[in-house]
Design a protein around this motif. Structure first.
Motif, PDB file in Angstrom:
ATOM      1  N   GLN A   1      62.249  22.238  36.337  1.00 27.21           N
ATOM      2  CA  GLN A   1      60.893  22.203  36.906  1.00 27.21           C
ATOM      3  C   GLN A   1      59.877  21.607  35.930  1.00 27.21           C
ATOM      4  N   ALA A   2      60.284  21.363  34.694  1.00 30.88           N
ATOM      5  CA  ALA A   2      59.357  20.833  33.689  1.00 30.88           C
ATOM      6  C   ALA A   2      59.988  19.606  33.037  1.00 30.88           C
ATOM      7  N   PRO A   3      59.953  18.451  33.744  1.00 31.93           N
ATOM      8  CA  PRO A   3      60.626  17.255  33.235  1.00 31.93           C
ATOM      9  C   PRO A   3      60.127  16.877  31.835  1.00 31.93           C
ATOM     10  N   GLY A   4      61.052  16.385  31.009  1.00 34.85           N
ATOM     11  CA  GLY A   4      60.674  15.997  29.648  1.00 34.85           C
ATOM     12  C   GLY A   4      60.851  17.116  28.648  1.00 34.85           C
ATOM     13  N   THR A   5      61.318  18.286  29.138  1.00 33.57           N
ATOM     14  CA  THR A   5      61.527  19.410  28.219  1.00 33.57           C
ATOM     15  C   THR A   5      62.699  19.114  27.281  1.00 33.57           C
TER      16      THR A   5
ATOM     17  N   LEU B   1      60.791  36.736  27.496  1.00 34.22           N
ATOM     18  CA  LEU B   1      61.035  35.879  28.653  1.00 34.22           C
ATOM     19  C   LEU B   1      59.758  35.136  29.052  1.00 34.22           C
ATOM     20  N   ARG B   2      58.648  35.862  28.989  1.00 36.67           N
ATOM     21  CA  ARG B   2      57.330  35.278  29.299  1.00 36.67           C
ATOM     22  C   ARG B   2      57.018  34.147  28.311  1.00 36.67           C
ATOM     23  N   VAL B   3      57.324  34.394  27.027  1.00 38.11           N
ATOM     24  CA  VAL B   3      57.062  33.371  26.010  1.00 38.11           C
ATOM     25  C   VAL B   3      57.921  32.133  26.285  1.00 38.11           C
ATOM     26  N   VAL B   4      59.186  32.340  26.655  1.00 38.53           N
ATOM     27  CA  VAL B   4      60.062  31.195  26.937  1.00 38.53           C
ATOM     28  C   VAL B   4      59.517  30.403  28.127  1.00 38.53           C
ATOM     29  N   GLU B   5      59.076  31.109  29.161  1.00 38.68           N
ATOM     30  CA  GLU B   5      58.512  30.411  30.331  1.00 38.68           C
ATOM     31  C   GLU B   5      57.329  29.542  29.918  1.00 38.68           C
ATOM     32  N   ARG B   6      56.454  30.113  29.093  1.00 36.47           N
ATOM     33  CA  ARG B   6      55.269  29.352  28.663  1.00 36.47           C
ATOM     34  C   ARG B   6      55.652  28.191  27.746  1.00 36.47           C
TER      35      ARG B   6
ATOM     36  N   ILE C   1      58.303  26.443  27.913  1.00 38.59           N
ATOM     37  CA  ILE C   1      58.829  25.360  28.753  1.00 38.59           C
ATOM     38  C   ILE C   1      57.697  24.706  29.553  1.00 38.59           C
ATOM     39  N   ARG C   2      56.903  25.519  30.244  1.00 42.76           N
ATOM     40  CA  ARG C   2      55.860  24.971  31.126  1.00 42.76           C
ATOM     41  C   ARG C   2      54.755  24.250  30.357  1.00 42.76           C
ATOM     42  N   GLU C   3      54.317  24.876  29.254  1.00 40.62           N
ATOM     43  CA  GLU C   3      53.117  24.342  28.580  1.00 40.62           C
ATOM     44  C   GLU C   3      53.449  23.450  27.390  1.00 40.62           C
ATOM     45  N   HIS C   4      54.667  23.627  26.820  1.00 38.06           N
ATOM     46  CA  HIS C   4      54.962  22.871  25.586  1.00 38.06           C
ATOM     47  C   HIS C   4      56.256  22.072  25.680  1.00 38.06           C
ATOM     48  N   ARG C   5      56.924  22.141  26.819  1.00 34.68           N
ATOM     49  CA  ARG C   5      58.104  21.299  27.072  1.00 34.68           C
ATOM     50  C   ARG C   5      59.203  21.469  26.019  1.00 34.68           C
ATOM     51  N   VAL C   6      59.449  22.728  25.670  1.00 35.90           N
ATOM     52  CA  VAL C   6      60.577  23.004  24.778  1.00 35.90           C
ATOM     53  C   VAL C   6      61.201  24.326  25.209  1.00 35.90           C
TER      54      VAL C   6
ATOM     55  N   GLY D   1      59.059  20.733  16.417  1.00 33.02           N
ATOM     56  CA  GLY D   1      57.610  20.549  16.289  1.00 33.02           C
ATOM     57  C   GLY D   1      56.890  21.179  17.479  1.00 33.02           C
ATOM     58  N   ARG D   2      57.408  20.912  18.675  1.00 34.71           N
ATOM     59  CA  ARG D   2      56.788  21.496  19.890  1.00 34.71           C
ATOM     60  C   ARG D   2      56.887  23.023  19.860  1.00 34.71           C
ATOM     61  N   LEU D   3      58.032  23.526  19.391  1.00 31.89           N
ATOM     62  CA  LEU D   3      58.230  24.976  19.351  1.00 31.89           C
ATOM     63  C   LEU D   3      57.213  25.632  18.417  1.00 31.89           C
TER      64      LEU D   3
END
Ligand SMILES: Cc1ncc(COP(=O)(O)O)c(C=O)c1O
Length: 382
Positions: A18-22, A326-331, A333-338, A371-373
């Motif tokens: 759902q978050a292309p480019g991750t 789990l919430r942190v992982v969702e964010r 992926i959605r907000e930082h693509r990692v 870096g994104r992480l």
């Protein structure tokens, strides 16, 4: 089955889709494929009618022979000497299921140091047994006293994974010897998962508990070609176990697998001929990636801590803040693509942890992902 956790990789996989480019730092695989020589013999084998029929249940004589040579050379295990058997399985995961079904009955207990490899807990529960969690220390090393205290009359086995998934820890030889001796003294099996046997860095050395004197009577060692030879999709692993378990294990093997995939075994013989030099060549590149990963993650201290570890291609990051993993992982992926894997999948529920895997990607991509992480965790935990 309702009590067994759902596999975590497809769950994060859906978020990633759902978050292309991750960039996924989630998957525990290597970025390289099998040795070309293995693919060549597999191609040739397609023309042989025997490739397409059922073959020996325990595995081909050629592959078992090549594995026996490897066990002697790399693991110090003399399959010709002791009363032990080698059976080829469709990966080390299957070897673990075979082992659990062979040594337990429903209601028994199997001790897993935490954090554990999630499929181990899942297999124990599917066998109708209880996975007994014992803590490791602050550097994710074995706590042998905690293991000793967890033993009850229902305990059947202690599991160790070294080099470790998910932490990357390489267990000390002394601790492995203590666990192996403890198992002998208490009448338990020591199930030793060694799928990352070649993945050590610096001064760390892998040791196989199956090589210890007297270990052949109670040690079940699990190996795989998935990581070292880029063979994950070919499904070839093998287990080394006491002869006394052969009947039980062959019952499971016959029921679940009938025989190991024939073409994969042919390719595996050729891969073992190439030998661990194949993996070691890739390890040099992995070591460079690893340096980048640890240097970047250190910059997150003291909000996060990551002990120095010397194996596999994982590290297990602890966030020293009150956050829902789990919430942190969702964010992330959605907000930082990692993407990384949340700690509860590995039984780490006493805080907020993440597994970071750096084997599946080329150096530049891992650097970008880390870096994104780091940016993402700083923003989320602020
Ligand atoms: C500790 C451990 N054991 C077993 C496996 C599975 O290996 P295989 O592909 O041989 O089933 C993995 C894969 O990630 C692993 O990390």
């Amino acid at each position: 089955m309702d009590a067994v956790q759902a596999p975590i990789v497809p769950i994060t996989g859906e978020l990633i889709r759902q978050a292309p480019g991750t960039i996924s730092l989630g998957q525990g695989i290597v970025h390289y494929g099998p040795p070309p020589a293995a693919l060549d013999v597999a191609r040739e084998a397609l023309a042989n009618p025997d490739t397409h029929t059922y073959q020996d249940g325990a595995g081909s004589r050629a592959l078992i022979g090549a594995i026996e040579d490897k066990l002697l050379r790399d693991n110090g295990i003399d399959a010709a000497r002791g009363p032990i058997r080698v059976t080829i399985t469709a990966g080390a995961n299957m070897g673990f299921v075979h082992a659990v079904l062979a040594v337990t009955e429903p209601g028994d207990e199997v001790i897993l140091p935490v954090p554990f490899y999630f499929n181990h807990e899942m297999a124990v529960q599917m066998a109708g047994c209880t996975a007994v969690r014992v803590p490791t220390d602050g550097r994710y090393q074995l706590d042998v006293e905690a293991i000793r205290r967890a033993i009850t009359p229902r305990t059947r086995a202690v599991v160790t994974v070294s080099p470790n998934n998910p932490t990357g820890a390489v267990y000390s030889e002394a601790a492995q010897r203590e666990v192996n001796r403890l198992c002998a003294a208490e009448g338990l099996y020591h199930i030793s998962d060694e799928v990352y046997e070649y993945f050590t860095y610096g001064s760390a050395r892998h040791v196989s508990p199956g090589s210890f004197a007297g270990a052949e009577r109670h040690t079940i060692s699990l190996y795989s070609l998935s990581k070292a030879y880029g063979f994950a999709g070919w499904r070839i692993g093998y287990m080394v176990y006491p002869e006394a378990l052969a009947d039980a294990i062959m019952k499971v093997q016959d029921t679940v697998l009938v025989c190991p995939p024939v073409i994969s075994q042919i390719a595996a013989v050729a891969a073992l001929e190439v030998g661990p030099a194949y993996c070691r060549a890739h390890l040099r590149a992995l070591a460079e990636v690893r340096d980048i990963v640890f240097a970047e993650l250190r910059s997150l201290e003291p909000v996060c801590t990551v002990p120095a570890v010397e194996g596999a291609f994982y590290c297990f990051l602890r966030v020293n803040a009150d956050a829902d993993p789990l919430r942190v992982v969702e964010r992330l992926i959605r907000e930082h693509r990692v993407a990384v894997v949340p700690g509860p999948a590995f039984g780490a529920t006493d805080g907020c942890y993440f597994r970071i895997a750096y084997g599946a990607l080329e150096k530049d991509t891992v650097a970008e992902g880390i870096g994104r992480l780091v940016t993402g965790l700083r923003a989320i935990l602020r």
